[in-house]
Motif scaffolding. Structure first.
Motif, short mmCIF file in Angstrom:
data_model
loop_
_atom_site.label_atom_id
_atom_site.label_comp_id
_atom_site.label_asym_id
_atom_site.label_seq_id
_atom_site.Cartn_x
_atom_site.Cartn_y
_atom_site.Cartn_z
N THR A 155 -29.71 -19.23 68.04
CA THR A 155 -29.47 -20.66 67.87
C THR A 155 -28.29 -20.85 66.91
OG1 THR A 155 -30.88 -20.88 65.92
CG2 THR A 155 -31.95 -21.12 68.10
N MET A 156 -27.75 -22.05 66.89
CA MET A 156 -26.65 -22.36 65.97
C MET A 156 -27.09 -22.15 64.52
SD MET A 156 -23.50 -23.22 65.56
CE MET A 156 -22.77 -24.13 66.90
N GLU A 157 -28.30 -22.54 64.20
CA GLU A 157 -28.80 -22.37 62.84
C GLU A 157 -28.91 -20.89 62.47
OE1 GLU A 157 -32.77 -23.33 60.23
OE2 GLU A 157 -32.22 -24.73 61.82
N ALA A 159 -27.21 -18.40 63.82
CA ALA A 159 -25.85 -17.86 63.74
C ALA A 159 -25.17 -18.27 62.44
CB ALA A 159 -25.03 -18.32 64.94
N ALA A 160 -25.41 -19.49 62.00
CA ALA A 160 -24.77 -19.99 60.78
C ALA A 160 -25.19 -19.21 59.54
CB ALA A 160 -25.07 -21.47 60.60
N HIS A 161 -26.36 -18.60 59.58
CA HIS A 161 -26.85 -17.83 58.43
C HIS A 161 -26.50 -16.34 58.51
CE1 HIS A 161 -29.28 -21.49 57.97
NE2 HIS A 161 -29.15 -21.21 56.69
N SER A 162 -25.83 -15.94 59.55
CA SER A 162 -25.45 -14.54 59.71
C SER A 162 -24.21 -14.21 58.87
CB SER A 162 -25.13 -14.25 61.18
OG SER A 162 -24.52 -12.99 61.31
N PRO A 163 -24.10 -12.97 58.39
CA PRO A 163 -22.87 -12.58 57.69
C PRO A 163 -21.65 -12.59 58.62
CG PRO A 163 -24.40 -10.72 57.88
CD PRO A 163 -25.11 -11.92 58.42
N ASN A 164 -21.86 -12.63 59.93
CA ASN A 164 -20.76 -12.68 60.90
C ASN A 164 -20.36 -14.11 61.26
OD1 ASN A 164 -20.76 -9.86 61.17
ND2 ASN A 164 -22.42 -9.96 62.67
N ALA A 165 -21.00 -15.09 60.68
CA ALA A 165 -20.84 -16.49 61.08
C ALA A 165 -19.38 -16.94 61.15
CB ALA A 165 -21.62 -17.41 60.15
N HIS A 166 -18.57 -16.52 60.21
CA HIS A 166 -17.19 -17.00 60.16
C HIS A 166 -16.18 -16.02 60.75
CE1 HIS A 166 -18.54 -20.45 57.94
NE2 HIS A 166 -19.22 -19.64 57.16
N GLY A 167 -16.67 -14.99 61.40
CA GLY A 167 -15.77 -14.00 62.00
C GLY A 167 -15.09 -14.55 63.25
N ILE A 168 -13.77 -14.36 63.33
CA ILE A 168 -13.05 -14.79 64.52
C ILE A 168 -12.98 -13.64 65.52
CG2 ILE A 168 -11.73 -16.59 63.35
CD1 ILE A 168 -9.36 -14.63 63.22
#
Length: 178
Positions: A155-157, A159-168
């Motif tokens: 879910t978006m929630e 994913a947002a808490h993953s250490p990879n969340a901001h990886g491009i």
């Protein structure tokens, strides 16, 4: 950083709060009734990202200005894609083989020809439509979070808490792949 080509055509950049140097660059060009807008955001985890963003912004804006001057905007999608690909090739060619964390950047470019606008991007640099009473994001971040959510893996929630969340997942640089 500010650049004003006319009262209606202005670019502003700021280093933000996290970095000692500004890794963002933009290119703006006008030719006849056409405009070129390019924004690049250096990838913070790479070395000399400000050089990558500067080189790509300049390369793409020059290439697209040339398209407008030649009146060859009959295939704007192809022209934007080719300008970004040529910038990628030029950036990769300036990197020493095997260099760790080579200079890298994201990019978003708009080719405006009369009332037609064509946008191309790689990474999480965004294009927005800002009109009378309306603001819309036109591009989708090419990121780990968006890809795993779109695939239905999390879910978006979550994913947002993953250490990879901001990886491009897309960028320009010698290590960008195809």
């Amino acid at each position: 950083v500010e650049l004003a080509l006319s009262p209606d055509f202005v670019g502003v950049g700021d280093r933000g709060l996290k970095h000692q140097r500004n890794e963002d660059r933009f290119g703006m060009r006008q030719a006849g009734d056409g405009y070129v807008l390019v924004v690049c955001d250096g990838v913070s985890s790479s070395t000399q990202s400000e050089l990558a963003s500067s080189a790509v912004a300049e390369h793409v804006s020059q290439a697209l200005e040339s398209v407008l001057r030649r009146h060859s905007a009959s295939s704007p999608e192809r022209n934007v894609r080719l300008a970004i690909q040529a910038a990628q090739d030029a950036l990769a060619a300036t990197t020493t083989a095997g260099q760790p964390d080579p200079p890298s950047t994201t990019v978003v470019a708009a080719l405006v020809n009369g009332v037609d606008v064509t946008i191309g991007w790689a990474g999480d640099s965004r294009a927005y439509w800002i009109g009378s009473g309306e603001v819309r994001q036109l591009t989708t971040d090419q990121s780990w979070m968006n890809e795993v959510v779109a695939a239905g893996a999390v879910t978006m929630e979550e994913a947002a808490h993953s250490p990879n969340a901001h990886g491009i997942t897309r960028w320009l640089g010698a290590d960008a792949g195809d």
